[in-house]
Enzyme design. Structure first.
Site, short mmCIF file in Angstrom:
data_model
loop_
_atom_site.label_atom_id
_atom_site.label_comp_id
_atom_site.label_asym_id
_atom_site.label_seq_id
_atom_site.Cartn_x
_atom_site.Cartn_y
_atom_site.Cartn_z
N HIS A 1 16.21 42.57 41.58
CA HIS A 1 16.94 41.71 42.53
C HIS A 1 18.30 41.27 41.97
O HIS A 1 19.26 41.11 42.70
CB HIS A 1 16.09 40.47 42.88
CG HIS A 1 15.67 39.68 41.68
ND1 HIS A 1 14.71 40.15 40.79
CD2 HIS A 1 16.08 38.49 41.19
CE1 HIS A 1 14.56 39.26 39.81
NE2 HIS A 1 15.38 38.25 40.02
N CYS B 1 20.62 45.20 36.34
CA CYS B 1 19.87 43.95 36.51
C CYS B 1 20.88 42.81 36.30
O CYS B 1 22.09 43.04 36.35
CB CYS B 1 18.66 43.86 35.58
SG CYS B 1 19.00 43.84 33.81
N GLY B 2 20.41 41.60 36.10
CA GLY B 2 21.33 40.48 35.96
C GLY B 2 22.28 40.68 34.79
O GLY B 2 23.49 40.50 34.91
N THR B 3 21.71 41.03 33.65
CA THR B 3 22.52 41.22 32.44
C THR B 3 22.64 42.68 32.03
O THR B 3 23.50 43.02 31.21
CB THR B 3 21.86 40.50 31.25
OG1 THR B 3 20.53 41.04 31.10
CG2 THR B 3 21.78 39.00 31.48
N GLY B 4 21.75 43.52 32.51
CA GLY B 4 21.67 44.91 32.05
C GLY B 4 20.81 45.04 30.80
O GLY B 4 20.45 46.15 30.39
N ILE B 5 20.47 43.91 30.21
CA ILE B 5 19.75 43.95 28.91
C ILE B 5 18.29 44.39 29.09
O ILE B 5 17.80 45.26 28.37
CB ILE B 5 19.83 42.58 28.20
CG1 ILE B 5 21.28 42.26 27.86
CG2 ILE B 5 18.97 42.58 26.94
CD1 ILE B 5 21.50 40.84 27.32
N GLY B 6 17.60 43.77 30.05
CA GLY B 6 16.19 44.15 30.27
C GLY B 6 16.06 45.61 30.64
O GLY B 6 15.15 46.31 30.16
N MET B 7 16.98 46.09 31.44
CA MET B 7 16.97 47.51 31.84
C MET B 7 17.17 48.41 30.62
O MET B 7 16.47 49.42 30.46
CB MET B 7 18.07 47.79 32.86
CG MET B 7 17.82 47.19 34.23
SD MET B 7 16.29 47.85 34.96
CE MET B 7 16.53 47.38 36.68
N ARG C 1 28.81 66.38 14.40
CA ARG C 1 28.30 65.14 13.82
C ARG C 1 27.58 64.28 14.88
O ARG C 1 26.61 63.60 14.58
CB ARG C 1 29.42 64.34 13.14
CG ARG C 1 30.46 63.75 14.05
CD ARG C 1 31.56 63.08 13.22
NE ARG C 1 32.47 62.26 14.01
CZ ARG C 1 33.44 62.75 14.78
NH1 ARG C 1 33.60 64.05 14.92
NH2 ARG C 1 34.23 61.92 15.45
N HIS C 2 28.05 64.38 16.12
CA HIS C 2 27.39 63.60 17.18
C HIS C 2 26.08 64.25 17.59
O HIS C 2 25.10 63.55 17.85
CB HIS C 2 28.33 63.44 18.37
CG HIS C 2 29.54 62.60 18.04
ND1 HIS C 2 29.45 61.38 17.42
CD2 HIS C 2 30.87 62.83 18.23
CE1 HIS C 2 30.65 60.88 17.24
NE2 HIS C 2 31.54 61.75 17.72
C1 RB5 Z 1 16.20 38.31 36.49
O1 RB5 Z 1 16.32 36.94 36.69
C2 RB5 Z 1 16.85 38.71 35.17
O2 RB5 Z 1 16.08 38.26 34.11
C3 RB5 Z 1 17.04 40.21 35.09
O3 RB5 Z 1 17.80 40.64 36.18
C4 RB5 Z 1 17.74 40.74 33.86
O4 RB5 Z 1 18.91 40.06 33.59
C5 RB5 Z 1 16.89 40.92 32.66
O5 RB5 Z 1 17.32 41.39 31.61
#
Ligand code: RB5
Length: 146
Positions: A9, A67-73, A135-136
């Site tokens: 979302h 995602c919100g930050t891209g980090i979880g993805m 090298r890559h």
């Molecule tokens: C959702 O609230 C948020 O946690 C998700 O989109 C993402 O940023 C996780 O890394």
């Protein structure tokens, strides 16, 4: 090239904007969801997209996850063997990760990036080929080894 795309979302609006952009460039796109802005779990979509890209094992099939930050993805996608997911928030990294890491998934944060910059990152990531330098290649092979 075919792009497999997914978001939760938190990345839903940018997913739709990227799909519009890809279609305007006549790039084939497969939307793996989410399909509404209702709250959902990012690992579901990261795993779906990452497994399709890994299974294709082709330079012509790449993924984009938002995602919100891209980090979880990025954390989730990188757990799938064969995936090199790059979280990018600037143009230099978007170009470098194609040339150096041959990244096959681009991760983006909708709550981090301004829309214009986000689309420029997508564009440069799509347009930049892997350098194919020895090298890559060697370093990428090392990623997969224990
Ligand atoms: C959702 O609230 C948020 O946690 C998700 O989109 C993402 O940023 C996780 O890394």
């Amino acid at each position: 090239m075919k792009i497999i795309i997914g978001s939760d979302h938190g990345g839903f609006n940018y997913k739709n904007k990227i799909i519009d952009y890809l279609k305007s460039q006549n790039i084939e796109v497969e939307d793996e969801g989410t399909y509404s802005s209702d709250s959902c779990d990012y690992p579901v979509f990261a795993k779906k997209v990452a497994k399709i890209v890994a299974q294709a094992n082709s330079d012509d099939v790449r993924g984009i996850l938002i995602c919100g930050t891209g980090i979880g993805m990025s954390i989730t996608a990188n757990k799938v063997k064969g995936i090199r997911a790059a979280l990018c928030s600037d143009l230099f990294s978007a170009k470098a990760t194609r040339e150096h890491n041959n990244s096959n998934i681009l991760c983006l944060g909708e709550r981090v990036l301004d829309e214009n910059l986000m689309l420029k990152i997508v564009e440069i990531w799509l347009d930049t080929p892997f350098s194919n330098e020895e090298r890559h290649i060697r370093r990428i092979e090392m990623i997969e080894k224990d």
